[in-house]
Design a protein around this motif. Structure first.
Motif, PDB file in Angstrom:
ATOM      1  N   ALA A 288     -15.093  33.111  17.461  1.00 30.38           N
ATOM      2  CA  ALA A 288     -13.695  32.915  17.866  1.00 30.38           C
ATOM      3  C   ALA A 288     -13.349  33.580  19.194  1.00 30.38           C
ATOM      4  O   ALA A 288     -12.210  33.501  19.638  1.00 30.38           O
ATOM      5  N   ARG A 289     -14.314  34.210  19.838  1.00 36.65           N
ATOM      6  CA  ARG A 289     -14.015  34.923  21.082  1.00 36.65           C
ATOM      7  C   ARG A 289     -13.467  33.980  22.141  1.00 36.65           C
ATOM      8  O   ARG A 289     -14.073  32.957  22.445  1.00 36.65           O
TER       9      ARG A 289
ATOM     10  N   GLY B   9      -4.426  25.891  18.599  1.00 36.58           N
ATOM     11  CA  GLY B   9      -3.989  24.644  19.205  1.00 36.58           C
ATOM     12  C   GLY B   9      -4.898  24.120  20.305  1.00 36.58           C
ATOM     13  O   GLY B   9      -4.750  22.994  20.751  1.00 36.58           O
ATOM     14  N   GLU B  10      -5.859  24.942  20.735  1.00 34.60           N
ATOM     15  CA  GLU B  10      -6.798  24.528  21.770  1.00 34.60           C
ATOM     16  C   GLU B  10      -7.688  23.397  21.221  1.00 34.60           C
ATOM     17  O   GLU B  10      -8.049  23.400  20.048  1.00 34.60           O
ATOM     18  N   THR B  11      -8.023  22.436  22.074  1.00 42.54           N
ATOM     19  CA  THR B  11      -8.947  21.363  21.677  1.00 42.54           C
ATOM     20  C   THR B  11     -10.375  21.826  21.974  1.00 42.54           C
ATOM     21  O   THR B  11     -10.650  22.378  23.042  1.00 42.54           O
ATOM     22  N   VAL B  12     -11.250  21.601  21.015  1.00 38.77           N
ATOM     23  CA  VAL B  12     -12.642  22.036  21.170  1.00 38.77           C
ATOM     24  C   VAL B  12     -13.575  20.845  21.015  1.00 38.77           C
ATOM     25  O   VAL B  12     -13.230  19.839  20.410  1.00 38.77           O
TER      26      VAL B  12
ATOM     27  N   ASP C 195      -9.075  20.741  13.082  1.00 39.76           N
ATOM     28  CA  ASP C 195      -8.454  19.596  12.413  1.00 39.76           C
ATOM     29  C   ASP C 195      -9.060  18.272  12.892  1.00 39.76           C
ATOM     30  O   ASP C 195     -10.017  18.259  13.678  1.00 39.76           O
ATOM     31  N   GLU C 196      -8.496  17.159  12.434  1.00 40.23           N
ATOM     32  CA  GLU C 196      -9.038  15.836  12.751  1.00 40.23           C
ATOM     33  C   GLU C 196      -8.971  15.515  14.241  1.00 40.23           C
ATOM     34  O   GLU C 196      -9.708  14.671  14.730  1.00 40.23           O
ATOM     35  N   GLN C 197      -8.062  16.154  14.972  1.00 42.39           N
ATOM     36  CA  GLN C 197      -7.952  15.936  16.417  1.00 42.39           C
ATOM     37  C   GLN C 197      -8.769  16.950  17.218  1.00 42.39           C
ATOM     38  O   GLN C 197      -8.569  17.109  18.428  1.00 42.39           O
ATOM     39  N   ASN C 198      -9.675  17.675  16.556  1.00 45.63           N
ATOM     40  CA  ASN C 198     -10.513  18.704  17.184  1.00 45.63           C
ATOM     41  C   ASN C 198      -9.682  19.845  17.772  1.00 45.63           C
ATOM     42  O   ASN C 198     -10.073  20.463  18.755  1.00 45.63           O
TER      43      ASN C 198
END
Length: 73
Positions: free
Chosen positions: A60-61, A66-69, A24-27
């Motif tokens: 995806a491993r 909800g994690e920020t990337v 999403d927009e918040q990474n």
């Protein structure tokens, strides 16, 4: 136009569902539950859950919803 296919590495297979992630927009990782179709080598057909214009994480491993990337350019 053929079926929508994605790399097998993009799948996060859980005990109850199979998801792929978009960002999403918040990474932050956003899970999308998908229905799998035919396996084609290192790719799999997606019958429903995402559209071809959705940008997904191709590996995806180890990732969690909800994690920020960090997005590499």
């Amino acid at each position: 136009k053929g079926p929508l296919t994605i790399p097998l590495s993009a799948l996060k297979i859980g005990s109850q569902s199979v998801v792929v992630f978009s960002v999403d927009e918040q990474n932050k990782l956003v899970p999308h539950e998908v229905v799998l179709g035919t396996l084609m080598g290192d790719r799999v057909e997606i019958k429903s859950g995402i559209t071809g214009d959705l940008v997904i994480v191709t590996d995806a491993r180890g990732l969690q919803p909800g994690e920020t990337v960090n997005i590499g350019q």
